[in-house]
Design an enzyme around this catalytic site. Structure first.
Site, PDB file in Angstrom:
ATOM      1  CG  PHE A  61      -9.297  17.391  -0.895  1.00  0.00           C
ATOM      2  CD1 PHE A  61      -9.968  18.493  -0.381  1.00  0.00           C
ATOM      3  CD2 PHE A  61      -9.689  16.133  -0.457  1.00  0.00           C
ATOM      4  CE1 PHE A  61     -10.991  18.347   0.557  1.00  0.00           C
ATOM      5  CE2 PHE A  61     -10.709  15.982   0.477  1.00  0.00           C
ATOM      6  CZ  PHE A  61     -11.355  17.091   0.981  1.00  0.00           C
ATOM      7  N   GLY A  63      -3.238  17.372   0.307  1.00  0.00           N
ATOM      8  CA  GLY A  63      -1.778  17.429   0.189  1.00  0.00           C
ATOM      9  C   GLY A  63      -1.291  18.871   0.089  1.00  0.00           C
ATOM     10  CE1 TYR A 170      -9.805   6.146   1.871  1.00  0.00           C
ATOM     11  CE2 TYR A 170     -10.188   4.530   3.595  1.00  0.00           C
ATOM     12  CZ  TYR A 170      -9.320   5.237   2.790  1.00  0.00           C
ATOM     13  OH  TYR A 170      -7.954   5.047   2.909  1.00  0.00           O
TER      14      TYR A 170
HETATM   15  P1  NAD Z   1      -3.274  12.216   2.335  1.00  0.00           P
HETATM   16  O1  NAD Z   1      -4.629  12.789   2.466  1.00  0.00           O
HETATM   17  O2  NAD Z   1      -2.154  12.833   3.088  1.00  0.00           O
HETATM   18  O3  NAD Z   1      -2.842  12.146   0.798  1.00  0.00           O
HETATM   19  C1  NAD Z   1      -3.733  11.967  -0.255  1.00  0.00           C
HETATM   20  C2  NAD Z   1      -3.282  12.824  -1.425  1.00  0.00           C
HETATM   21  O4  NAD Z   1      -4.176  12.642  -2.528  1.00  0.00           O
HETATM   22  C3  NAD Z   1      -3.290  14.320  -1.093  1.00  0.00           C
HETATM   23  O5  NAD Z   1      -2.099  14.916  -1.530  1.00  0.00           O
HETATM   24  C4  NAD Z   1      -4.511  14.834  -1.859  1.00  0.00           C
HETATM   25  O6  NAD Z   1      -4.398  16.191  -2.190  1.00  0.00           O
HETATM   26  C5  NAD Z   1      -4.516  13.915  -3.061  1.00  0.00           C
HETATM   27  N1  NAD Z   1      -5.825  13.803  -3.724  1.00  0.00           N
HETATM   28  C6  NAD Z   1      -7.025  13.538  -3.155  1.00  0.00           C
HETATM   29  N2  NAD Z   1      -7.988  13.515  -4.098  1.00  0.00           N
HETATM   30  C7  NAD Z   1      -7.375  13.754  -5.297  1.00  0.00           C
HETATM   31  C8  NAD Z   1      -7.834  13.874  -6.635  1.00  0.00           C
HETATM   32  N3  NAD Z   1      -9.125  13.728  -6.952  1.00  0.00           N
HETATM   33  N4  NAD Z   1      -6.926  14.152  -7.603  1.00  0.00           N
HETATM   34  C9  NAD Z   1      -5.616  14.304  -7.310  1.00  0.00           C
HETATM   35  N5  NAD Z   1      -5.126  14.213  -6.059  1.00  0.00           N
HETATM   36  C10 NAD Z   1      -6.000  13.939  -5.059  1.00  0.00           C
HETATM   37  O7  NAD Z   1      -3.416  10.659   2.710  1.00  0.00           O
HETATM   38  P2  NAD Z   1      -2.299   9.547   2.897  1.00  0.00           P
HETATM   39  O8  NAD Z   1      -2.363   9.081   4.293  1.00  0.00           O
HETATM   40  O9  NAD Z   1      -1.020   9.973   2.328  1.00  0.00           O
HETATM   41  O10 NAD Z   1      -2.917   8.371   1.996  1.00  0.00           O
HETATM   42  C11 NAD Z   1      -2.388   8.048   0.716  1.00  0.00           C
HETATM   43  C12 NAD Z   1      -3.101   6.827   0.165  1.00  0.00           C
HETATM   44  O11 NAD Z   1      -2.898   5.709   1.025  1.00  0.00           O
HETATM   45  C13 NAD Z   1      -4.607   7.007   0.019  1.00  0.00           C
HETATM   46  O12 NAD Z   1      -5.035   6.385  -1.172  1.00  0.00           O
HETATM   47  C14 NAD Z   1      -5.156   6.275   1.210  1.00  0.00           C
HETATM   48  O13 NAD Z   1      -6.451   5.806   0.963  1.00  0.00           O
HETATM   49  C15 NAD Z   1      -4.146   5.158   1.393  1.00  0.00           C
HETATM   50  N6  NAD Z   1      -4.129   4.683   2.785  1.00  0.00           N
HETATM   51  C16 NAD Z   1      -3.544   5.428   3.776  1.00  0.00           C
HETATM   52  C17 NAD Z   1      -3.573   4.977   5.084  1.00  0.00           C
HETATM   53  C18 NAD Z   1      -2.943   5.749   6.212  1.00  0.00           C
HETATM   54  O14 NAD Z   1      -3.088   5.342   7.370  1.00  0.00           O
HETATM   55  N7  NAD Z   1      -2.223   6.814   5.958  1.00  0.00           N
HETATM   56  C19 NAD Z   1      -4.193   3.758   5.392  1.00  0.00           C
HETATM   57  C20 NAD Z   1      -4.799   3.048   4.360  1.00  0.00           C
HETATM   58  C21 NAD Z   1      -4.755   3.514   3.060  1.00  0.00           C
END
Ligand code: NAD
Ligand code: UDP
Ligand code: UDP
Length: 343
Positions: A61, A63, A170
């Site tokens: 989605f 990634g 979220y």
């Molecule tokens: P990102 O959007 O780059 O990565 C999220 C990944 O999850 C993507 O590859 C997406 O395709 C995949 N995904 C989403 N829904 C899915 C589903 N239903 N099934 C399978 N895959 C799915 O975001 P990120 O920054 O890498 O964040 C990773 C995690 O860390 C998340 O859980 C996010 O909530 C958490 N987080 C990130 C931050 C930040 O600042 N980057 C802060 C707090 C929490």
């Protein structure tokens, strides 16, 4: 019919980055949900270098395959196109559960799906962990604190979240994710870790991610207006991605089972942040203040006493160094997309 006389792949052996050799006792099979995303793909790299077997489950989605392309075909690596809202039956020792959109425009795009991913998806991962007795680390967020009335935020703070606002899918999704983790821990004896991740940035963030770091860097690189939402006095504390990955691995390896903040306590207002980025990139961008967004948390800064005490962890990369590496990455990405466009 065109007959290929020779395999197009003959002689074209792919070169992989070197990985450590681990014997079967030390080598773990590790699932990373959301492993094709920004944070997940950095975690994949480190666990691969360490010599583990890594399985990524991602629905792409937000990634991209490109984030993990250096490992495609490697014997220790497997990429599964899978939506974690559906059950997944595999055998693993550890699960890093990161699947969920993280940027506000992405998680607000389909709020119901965001909730399903963080509730049904988390149930599936906890169910998997229960069946195969795997350790599971759930990626939670500083958003569980909402628009905080306590500053900085310690893990003992219960938060201040609007349950029906635009960010609720979220924030509440992640809060349920945490509740589920401790319910499975208590009831089913699942071995859980909960990381409350604060704003993180670095290379491999999506160019159109919509989060402040990527927006400001791209705007500055393209001499476009830098868009500050609201008066710019709201604050955030930004952590470089390699620090987060180190913290997550330490947490997984530790015996600490309560939630733990992973973030960099150096706090800036968004207005200051716009000037810092403009200063590093150079260029002619102007900083423009537009309308504030609804329910925007006004202050955010982690109290990392727990992480220091139980994980012996604290961030190492300064904002300036981290931003410079990120700016270099975005420059490359822009050149690449300009080339794609002209071809
Ligand atoms: P990102 O959007 O780059 O990565 C999220 C990944 O999850 C993507 O590859 C997406 O395709 C995949 N995904 C989403 N829904 C899915 C589903 N239903 N099934 C399978 N895959 C799915 O975001 P990120 O920054 O890498 O964040 C990773 C995690 O860390 C998340 O859980 C996010 O909530 C958490 N987080 C990130 C931050 C930040 O600042 N980057 C802060 C707090 C929490
Ligand atoms: N589940 C999964 N993989 C597994 C085991 C379970 O995806 O290896 C899913 C399962 O489909 C269920 C959820 O995880 O929907 C919760 O599992 P649990 O065993 O807690 O619940 P139950 O199967 O008893 O409803
Ligand atoms: N923000 C901004 N301009 C942008 C993007 C974001 O001023 O182009 C602000 C946003 O209103 C918030 C902060 O920057 O106050 C961080 O936003 P982001 O979406 O990166 O993450 P959040 O911490 O809100 O989830």
């Amino acid at each position: 019919i065109r007959v290929l006389e020779e395999s197009p792949y003959k002689g074209a052996m792919k070169k992989y980055p070197p990985v450590k050799y681990l014997n079967y006792k030390n080598r773990k099979r590790i699932l990373i949900t959301g492993g094709a995303g920004f944070v997940g793909s950095h975690l994949v790299d480190v666990l691969m270098y360490q010599g583990h077997e890594v399985v990524v489950a991602d629905n792409f989605f937000t990634g991209r395959k490109r984030n993990v392309e250096q490992w495609l075909g490697h014997p220790n690596f497997e990429l599964i196109h899978h939506d974690i809202v559906n059950p997944l039956f595999i055998e693993v020792d550890e699960i890093y559960h990161l699947a969920s959109p993280a940027s506000p425009p992405h998680y607000m795009y389909n709020p119901v799906k965001t909730i399903k991913t963080n509730t049904m998806g988390t149930i599936n991962m906890l169910g998997l962990a229960k069946r195969v007795m795997a350790k599971v680390l759930v990626a939670s967020t500083s958003e569980v604190y909402g628009d905080p009335t306590v500053h900085p935020q310690p893990e003992t703070y219960w938060g201040h979240v609007n349950p029906i606002g635009p960010r609720a899918c979220y924030d509440e999704g992640k809060r349920v994710s945490e509740t589920l983790s401790y319910a499975y821990a208590k009831q089913e004896k699942v071995n859980v870790r909960v990381a409350r991740i604060f704003n993180t940035y670095g290379p491999k963030m999506h160019m159109n991610d919509g989060r402040v770091v990527s927006n400001f860097i791209l705007q500055a690189l393209q001499n476009k207006t830098i868009t500050v939402y609201g008066n710019g006095r709201q604050t955030r504390s930004f952590q470089y991605v390699s620090d987060l990955v180190d913290g997550m691995i330490l947490l997984m390896e530790s015996n600490y089972t309560q939630p733990i903040n992973l973030g960099n306590p150096v706090e800036h207002s968004i207005e200051e942040f716009a000037s810092i980025i403009k200063g590093l990139v150079g260029g002619k961008s102007e900083i423009f203040k537009s309308q504030a967004v609804e329910d925007d948390p006004q202050r955010r800064k982690p109290d990392i006493t727990r992480a220091k005490k139980y994980l012996n962890w604290e961030p190492k990369v300064s904002l300036k160094d981290g931003l410079q590496r990120t700016i270099d990455y975005f420059k490359m990405e822009l050149e690449r997309s300009n080339q794609d466009f002209s071809e």
